[in-house]
Write a protein that holds these residues in place. Sequence first.
Motif, PDB file in Angstrom:
ATOM      1  N   MET A 162      11.229  -1.493   3.849  1.00 57.80           N
ATOM      2  CA  MET A 162       9.984  -1.956   4.009  1.00 57.80           C
ATOM      3  C   MET A 162       8.933  -1.186   3.847  1.00 57.80           C
ATOM      4  O   MET A 162       7.831  -1.294   3.252  1.00 57.80           O
ATOM      5  N   ALA A 163       9.104  -0.048   4.504  1.00 49.69           N
ATOM      6  CA  ALA A 163       7.974   1.232   4.320  1.00 49.69           C
ATOM      7  C   ALA A 163       7.811   1.575   2.799  1.00 49.69           C
ATOM      8  O   ALA A 163       6.702   1.800   2.427  1.00 49.69           O
ATOM      9  N   ALA A 164       9.067   1.732   2.243  1.00 46.21           N
ATOM     10  CA  ALA A 164       8.900   2.140   0.823  1.00 46.21           C
ATOM     11  C   ALA A 164       8.401   1.204   0.192  1.00 46.21           C
ATOM     12  O   ALA A 164       7.733   1.252  -1.053  1.00 46.21           O
ATOM     13  N   ALA A 165       8.742  -0.181   0.282  1.00 45.00           N
ATOM     14  CA  ALA A 165       8.334  -1.280  -0.593  1.00 45.00           C
ATOM     15  C   ALA A 165       6.880  -1.374  -0.736  1.00 45.00           C
ATOM     16  O   ALA A 165       6.178  -2.174  -1.522  1.00 45.00           O
ATOM     17  N   LEU A 166       6.304  -0.894   0.526  1.00 44.43           N
ATOM     18  CA  LEU A 166       4.644  -1.397   0.707  1.00 44.43           C
ATOM     19  C   LEU A 166       3.980  -0.390  -0.369  1.00 44.43           C
ATOM     20  O   LEU A 166       2.915  -0.565  -0.330  1.00 44.43           O
ATOM     21  N   VAL A 167       4.678   0.421  -1.025  1.00 45.48           N
ATOM     22  CA  VAL A 167       3.832   1.099  -2.196  1.00 45.48           C
ATOM     23  C   VAL A 167       3.324   0.147  -3.194  1.00 45.48           C
ATOM     24  O   VAL A 167       2.397   0.217  -3.704  1.00 45.48           O
ATOM     25  N   GLY A 168       4.199  -1.171  -3.054  1.00 46.08           N
ATOM     26  CA  GLY A 168       4.020  -2.179  -3.930  1.00 46.08           C
ATOM     27  C   GLY A 168       2.457  -2.883  -3.591  1.00 46.08           C
ATOM     28  O   GLY A 168       1.897  -3.648  -4.440  1.00 46.08           O
ATOM     29  N   ALA A 169       2.110  -2.420  -2.363  1.00 46.97           N
ATOM     30  CA  ALA A 169       0.766  -2.977  -1.795  1.00 46.97           C
ATOM     31  C   ALA A 169      -0.313  -2.418  -2.708  1.00 46.97           C
ATOM     32  O   ALA A 169      -1.209  -3.350  -3.011  1.00 46.97           O
ATOM     33  N   ALA A 170      -0.263  -1.383  -3.329  1.00 49.68           N
ATOM     34  CA  ALA A 170      -1.248  -0.713  -4.007  1.00 49.68           C
ATOM     35  C   ALA A 170      -1.387  -1.649  -5.448  1.00 49.68           C
ATOM     36  O   ALA A 170      -2.386  -1.840  -6.250  1.00 49.68           O
ATOM     37  N   ILE A 171      -0.265  -2.111  -5.836  1.00 51.27           N
ATOM     38  CA  ILE A 171      -0.120  -2.756  -7.168  1.00 51.27           C
ATOM     39  C   ILE A 171      -0.914  -4.153  -6.939  1.00 51.27           C
ATOM     40  O   ILE A 171      -1.670  -4.772  -7.495  1.00 51.27           O
ATOM     41  N   LYS A 172      -0.479  -4.740  -5.558  1.00 49.61           N
ATOM     42  CA  LYS A 172      -1.020  -6.163  -5.275  1.00 49.61           C
ATOM     43  C   LYS A 172      -2.601  -5.900  -5.127  1.00 49.61           C
ATOM     44  O   LYS A 172      -3.134  -6.794  -5.698  1.00 49.61           O
ATOM     45  N   ALA A 173      -3.032  -4.988  -4.203  1.00 48.42           N
ATOM     46  CA  ALA A 173      -4.243  -4.541  -4.280  1.00 48.42           C
ATOM     47  C   ALA A 173      -5.186  -4.494  -5.559  1.00 48.42           C
ATOM     48  O   ALA A 173      -6.365  -4.987  -5.679  1.00 48.42           O
ATOM     49  N   GLY A 174      -4.498  -3.584  -6.610  1.00 44.75           N
ATOM     50  CA  GLY A 174      -5.507  -3.330  -7.798  1.00 44.75           C
ATOM     51  C   GLY A 174      -5.563  -4.932  -8.358  1.00 44.75           C
ATOM     52  O   GLY A 174      -6.685  -5.122  -9.065  1.00 44.75           O
ATOM     53  N   GLY A 175      -4.639  -5.537  -8.438  1.00 45.14           N
ATOM     54  CA  GLY A 175      -4.498  -6.779  -9.137  1.00 45.14           C
ATOM     55  C   GLY A 175      -5.568  -7.695  -8.622  1.00 45.14           C
ATOM     56  O   GLY A 175      -6.464  -8.737  -9.177  1.00 45.14           O
ATOM     57  N   GLU A 176      -5.596  -7.718  -7.189  1.00 44.10           N
ATOM     58  CA  GLU A 176      -6.588  -8.603  -6.350  1.00 44.10           C
ATOM     59  C   GLU A 176      -7.851  -8.180  -6.752  1.00 44.10           C
ATOM     60  O   GLU A 176      -8.974  -9.172  -6.808  1.00 44.10           O
ATOM     61  N   GLU A 177      -8.202  -6.872  -7.124  1.00 46.43           N
ATOM     62  CA  GLU A 177      -9.570  -6.223  -7.107  1.00 46.43           C
ATOM     63  C   GLU A 177     -10.044  -6.669  -8.351  1.00 46.43           C
ATOM     64  O   GLU A 177     -11.168  -6.907  -8.608  1.00 46.43           O
TER      65      GLU A 177
END
Length: 219
Positions: A162-177
Amino acid sequence: MNALEISELLVRSAGVALVGVAWVAAAAGASEGSTRRTGRTSGLATRMPGPSVYLLGAIPYFAVCIVLWRPLPIDLTQSGRVICVVAGGLLGAAGAALYLGGRRALGSMYNVSSSLGSELYADHELVTNGPYAYVRHPMYLGLMLAATGGLLVYRTWTLGFMAAALVGAAIKAGGEERLLAAEFGPDWFTYAERVPAWIPHMRHPRKEVLDDRLTTSGA
């Protein structure tokens, strides 16, 4: 059970309770949002309803989490366990506070998303209050802190994943921005110039700098 084992049990139980509260808060927002008219979208959300895109990514993710629920091959000393339970508990509590604070600030603007796509509501507003006045992605940052704390407390392969997969949050955040920038234009850029994406300044932006039109969104 000795004092350390009792402490670990209490912190782990509190962690489970906080996860439950977070899921209820997220599910309530998703349920409310499913009845609202969709506005601007990105990624697969342009062709599929937002909740469907979310489930498309969530189902295999949680399947992996279940399979990996095994203890890590780590043999800690008693002092190491104390450090883990204290540090992990503090990180988990801070992460939960950020996540729930962000969810509360979003209110009716909350919507689910994934790295596959995001969507806004037809009447979407830009949220800049609460934790969003200090950092642009408090919910994702909260999840990162909570996952790191959980890894220290539970010490299972699942929390490592889960901690490693949260790197994907940066991808999500970029798309949302990008989606928010397209929707709100200058209002978004004014906000983004004042508020950092991940590391807060630990001071509230000056009121006169914030545009009065910036009132609500973004996860």
